[in-house]
Enzyme design. Structure first.
Site, PDB file in Angstrom:
ATOM      1  N   SER A 128     113.812  20.745  99.700  1.00 55.45           N
ATOM      2  CA  SER A 128     113.930  20.902  98.233  1.00 55.45           C
ATOM      3  C   SER A 128     113.617  22.119  97.703  1.00 55.45           C
ATOM      4  O   SER A 128     112.778  22.886  98.188  1.00 55.45           O
ATOM      5  CB  SER A 128     113.255  19.659  97.739  1.00 55.45           C
ATOM      6  OG  SER A 128     113.723  18.398  98.271  1.00 55.45           O
TER       7      SER A 128
HETATM    8  N1  SAH Z   1     111.223  15.689 101.379  1.00 52.86           N
HETATM    9  C1  SAH Z   1     111.971  16.896 101.848  1.00 52.86           C
HETATM   10  C2  SAH Z   1     113.324  16.664 101.408  1.00 52.86           C
HETATM   11  C3  SAH Z   1     113.986  16.118 102.324  1.00 52.86           C
HETATM   12  S1  SAH Z   1     115.881  15.750 102.119  1.00 52.86           S
HETATM   13  C4  SAH Z   1     111.386  18.158 101.515  1.00 52.86           C
HETATM   14  O1  SAH Z   1     110.192  18.225 101.249  1.00 52.86           O
HETATM   15  O2  SAH Z   1     112.225  19.079 101.543  1.00 52.86           O
HETATM   16  C5  SAH Z   1     116.033  14.085 102.343  1.00 52.86           C
HETATM   17  C6  SAH Z   1     115.443  13.488 103.572  1.00 52.86           C
HETATM   18  O3  SAH Z   1     115.635  12.251 103.511  1.00 52.86           O
HETATM   19  C7  SAH Z   1     116.614  13.934 104.787  1.00 52.86           C
HETATM   20  O4  SAH Z   1     115.556  14.322 106.005  1.00 52.86           O
HETATM   21  C8  SAH Z   1     117.047  12.410 105.160  1.00 52.86           C
HETATM   22  O5  SAH Z   1     117.369  12.235 106.486  1.00 52.86           O
HETATM   23  C9  SAH Z   1     116.067  11.525 104.731  1.00 52.86           C
HETATM   24  N2  SAH Z   1     116.540   9.978 104.438  1.00 52.86           N
HETATM   25  C10 SAH Z   1     117.786   9.868 104.028  1.00 52.86           C
HETATM   26  N3  SAH Z   1     117.949   8.539 103.961  1.00 52.86           N
HETATM   27  C11 SAH Z   1     116.730   8.265 104.418  1.00 52.86           C
HETATM   28  C12 SAH Z   1     116.523   6.715 104.299  1.00 52.86           C
HETATM   29  N4  SAH Z   1     117.117   5.500 104.066  1.00 52.86           N
HETATM   30  N5  SAH Z   1     115.094   6.656 104.966  1.00 52.86           N
HETATM   31  C13 SAH Z   1     114.335   7.381 105.286  1.00 52.86           C
HETATM   32  N6  SAH Z   1     114.703   8.923 105.007  1.00 52.86           N
HETATM   33  C14 SAH Z   1     115.810   9.063 104.755  1.00 52.86           C
END
Ligand code: SAH
Length: 233
Positions: free
Chosen positions: A80
């Site tokens: 992010s």
């Molecule tokens: N928190 C991260 C941003 C991650 S992007 C950071 O610090 O940069 C969002 C993440 O959510 C992705 O890795 C994706 O694989 C995960 N994701 C999507 N749907 C999900 C679900 N239902 N349960 C758990 N993780 C999920």
């Protein structure tokens, strides 16, 4: 404030980090009309300044690690934007003793920021390779206070509940019921939810507050763009 990055941060990265922190402060002021927050708490800004973002980014994008932008991390996912990480952390209104659940570990960056503030951060990721990589990376960087679980984030992590705060870093159509249930009375949740306005890939960042009565109040904070929260309960 528990862990320090292992190894010294290079001088160049330190200068870039200083600039990034200034940019986060500037963007916070510029968006205060929406968010109602002119400044983020010193607790959050200090945490942001302590996490070496370049460690969370694939080699090929590392030169951009301290730009205030999201970047690809593989598997169709992203790390992010730093300003959004800082804002979402601030919106949780954390106390240093709080337990915070993160949904969507990705590379582990947001979890590391949280782990600089609170004693323990459980985080759930659905993509096996990302969960494994994040877990290994966080251990290497000394974040022993983060637990990564491979699983469906919509179900939360009941064994660690109730939570003082929950942060969801992927967007869904609704606020998952299990997450609401696992929030303590007085708890806060920050989650991007797809808008009904019909723009693809655009969501509203919501801040929810669970009152002592169990009633949920919600505030619409800011338009954002996150990857989707996959799957169903
Ligand atoms: N928190 C991260 C941003 C991650 S992007 C950071 O610090 O940069 C969002 C993440 O959510 C992705 O890795 C994706 O694989 C995960 N994701 C999507 N749907 C999900 C679900 N239902 N349960 C758990 N993780 C999920």
């Amino acid at each position: 404030m528990t862990k320090k990055p292992t190894g010294p941060m290079q001088a160049a990265n330190k200068a870039r980090m200083d600039r990034l922190i200034e940019q986060i402060a500037a963007e916070t002021e510029a968006t205060a009309f929406f968010t109602g927050r002119q400044k983020l708490s010193p607790l959050v800004m200090t945490a942001m300044a302590r996490v070496p973002r370049h460690e969370f980014i694939p080699e090929s994008y590392r030169v951009s690690a301290y730009l205030n932008v999201p970047l690809p991390i593989g598997h169709g996912q992203t790390i992010s934007q730093p300003y959004i990480v800082a804002l979402m952390t601030d919106l949780l209104d954390l106390n240093p003793e709080d337990t915070v659940l993160e949904i969507g570990t990705g590379c582990g960056y947001q979890a590391a920021v949280l782990a600089e503030i609170v004693p323990h951060v459980p985080t759930v990721e659905m993509v096996p390779a990302l969960a494994a990589e994040a877990s290994q990376r966080l251990r290497r960087l000394g974040y022993g206070n983060i637990s990564v679980k491979l699983g469906q984030g919509r179900l939360g992590w009941p064994e660690h509940s109730p939570f003082d705060a929950i942060i969801v870093t992927a967007a869904s159509d609704d606020v998952p019921q299990k997450l609401i249930e696992q929030l303590r009375a007085g708890g806060r949740m920050v989650i991007p939810v797809n808008t009904e306005r019909g723009y693809w890939g655009q969501q509203d960042l919501l801040r929810l507050n669970k009152r002592n009565s169990g009633e949920i109040s919600r505030t619409n904070v800011l338009p954002v763009a996150f990857v989707p929260l996959i799957g169903r309960d």
